[in-house]
Structure formats: structure tokens, C-alpha cells
Design a protein around this motif. Sequence first.
Motif, PDB file in Angstrom:
ATOM      1  N   ALA A  43       0.836  -1.116   0.094  1.00  0.00           N
ATOM      2  CA  ALA A  43      -0.013   0.009  -0.199  1.00  0.00           C
ATOM      3  C   ALA A  43       0.994   1.180  -0.077  1.00  0.00           C
ATOM      4  O   ALA A  43       1.824   1.363   0.830  1.00  0.00           O
TER       5      ALA A  43
ATOM      6  N   LYS B  45      -7.105  -4.774   1.651  1.00  0.00           N
ATOM      7  CA  LYS B  45      -8.419  -5.378   2.452  1.00  0.00           C
ATOM      8  C   LYS B  45      -9.149  -6.131   1.136  1.00  0.00           C
ATOM      9  O   LYS B  45      -9.498  -7.115   1.280  1.00  0.00           O
TER      10      LYS B  45
ATOM     11  N   LYS C 151      -2.994   6.636  -1.747  1.00  0.00           N
ATOM     12  CA  LYS C 151      -4.294   6.141  -2.134  1.00  0.00           C
ATOM     13  C   LYS C 151      -4.271   4.982  -3.146  1.00  0.00           C
ATOM     14  O   LYS C 151      -5.474   4.593  -3.478  1.00  0.00           O
ATOM     15  N   TYR C 152      -3.089   4.525  -3.357  1.00  0.00           N
ATOM     16  CA  TYR C 152      -2.919   3.493  -4.318  1.00  0.00           C
ATOM     17  C   TYR C 152      -2.226   2.009  -3.829  1.00  0.00           C
ATOM     18  O   TYR C 152      -1.631   2.406  -2.803  1.00  0.00           O
ATOM     19  N   THR C 153      -2.264   1.109  -4.481  1.00  0.00           N
ATOM     20  CA  THR C 153      -1.478  -0.177  -4.215  1.00  0.00           C
ATOM     21  C   THR C 153      -0.444  -0.621  -5.123  1.00  0.00           C
ATOM     22  O   THR C 153      -0.879  -0.445  -6.442  1.00  0.00           O
TER      23      THR C 153
ATOM     24  N   ASN D 105       0.690  -3.031   5.734  1.00  0.00           N
ATOM     25  CA  ASN D 105       0.838  -2.514   4.308  1.00  0.00           C
ATOM     26  C   ASN D 105       1.336  -3.360   3.389  1.00  0.00           C
ATOM     27  O   ASN D 105       1.549  -2.926   2.088  1.00  0.00           O
TER      28      ASN D 105
ATOM     29  N   GLN E 100      -7.283  -0.961  -6.193  1.00  0.00           N
ATOM     30  CA  GLN E 100      -7.646  -2.029  -5.147  1.00  0.00           C
ATOM     31  C   GLN E 100      -6.880  -1.939  -3.953  1.00  0.00           C
ATOM     32  O   GLN E 100      -5.882  -1.930  -4.155  1.00  0.00           O
ATOM     33  N   SER E 101      -7.653  -1.793  -2.779  1.00  0.00           N
ATOM     34  CA  SER E 101      -6.962  -1.904  -1.563  1.00  0.00           C
ATOM     35  C   SER E 101      -6.408  -3.073  -1.124  1.00  0.00           C
ATOM     36  O   SER E 101      -7.003  -4.166  -1.738  1.00  0.00           O
TER      37      SER E 101
END
Length: 235
Positions: free
Chosen positions: A152, A173, A155-157, A189, A170-171
Motif C-alpha cells: 500500500a 483489504k 491512495k493506491y496499491t 501495508n 484495489q486496496s
Amino acid sequence: MNVLIVDDEPLARTRLKRLLAVDKSIVIKAEAANGNEALELAKKYNPDLIFLDVDMPGMNGLEVAHKLNRMPLPPAIVFVTAHPEHALDALQLSAAGYLVKPITEQSLSKVLDQLGRLNKAHVQKQQSAKISYQVAGVIKSVELDSIIYFIAQQKYTNMVFEGGEAFIEQSLKQLELLYPAQLLRIHRNTLVNKSKLLCLKTQNTGVHTIELVGCKEHLAVSRRELKAVKDILNA
């Protein structure tokens, strides 16, 4: 098929055992009255299927399912609940099905009939899963098996895979819920591909890191996730 029954109500467990006794292919290995017992017995017996009550004191069924899904070979889970609204949560946790109390012979039979087909479809979906990303306006995709880890970043992955990396929306989670059989959280993270795990290392300072196939960088393992990593490597 080896089965574990989890419900804090003894009468509910007894009723389900009686209904399951009709199917001679089912062997009830054990029963648990709470979430902690469920996790211990699941590790001990490695059941094929767990009937899991949602509404239990302490660790509820959804929390138990989340932990079960992190096992190297997670069991199929059928949620049992008095509240139909929990069905959506069950599906998001890759459940094989759900039963609404009071369980009837017909509803149980329907879930068992569908179970094999659903599991097969689920496995095929997981094996062929691809994750899409965009580069310079062009949409591309990479197979889940080729991904090494996700980390992570604001705001992004960041998705690191064989031959490159890319940012996705996509997060962690969301990814963890979508692909519980393939991905393992090693830090708040970081998610890694279980199939890429090589070894765990502990430095003199007490810091834990892991080596991954195709990754020169050693990734940090938090104390909270240390046991889960050890369980995978020792499986």
C-alpha cells in the motif's frame, strides 16, 4: 468428507449432527463452541468443510472465517445464521454457502449438493484470476500466479510482479478478501503471494523479514503477522 461444526448453542450443534448423519460420506471430526476452539480444531483436523455459526460471543463467525481463509489449504465454509442479511458478508468471504436457522433437511441437502460444484468453480476462478492495471491509457492484466507482492502506498496499491510493477486502485483489504487462498498479509501495508515464500529471517535487532521468489528485496514482517507466516512456511 471431514466436517467441523462450530456453534455456541449445543442444541444447534446436535440438530445439525443429526441432519448430517443421513449422509454416510460425511465424517464429523469435531465440534467447537467458540471461535478460538474452531481455529484450534481446524488446525488439528484440517477438515474439508466447516459449518460455522455467525453469531457467537467473542470472536464471531466472520472473524473466524477470515482467519481460516489464511490457512495454506483453507476449508470450505458454510455459514449458519439466524439473520439472512449476513449472506452478503458470507459471499464476500468466499463462503461455499450459508444456511438460515432453523436448518431444514431440504436446505442442508441443497447446500451439500451445490458444494462440490461451487468449490470446483471457485478453484478454477482463483487459478485463472488476472488483475488489470493501466499504463499510459492502455489496460493490461497480469495473472495472479505471477504476482510477487502488493504494498500500500497512500491512495493506491503497488503491485510487483514477474517482469514489472504497476499501481492499481484495489486496496489490500479488497485483495485479501478476493484471494484468501493465494495472498498472505505479512504487514499492515503488505500482502505477498503464498507460493513465492522462500524463508523467514530474523536479524540481531529482532526484526523479521522474508525472502520471496523473484524478489531481491527482503520484506518486513510485523510481529502481529509473524505466526501466520511461520504457519505457512511450516505447513
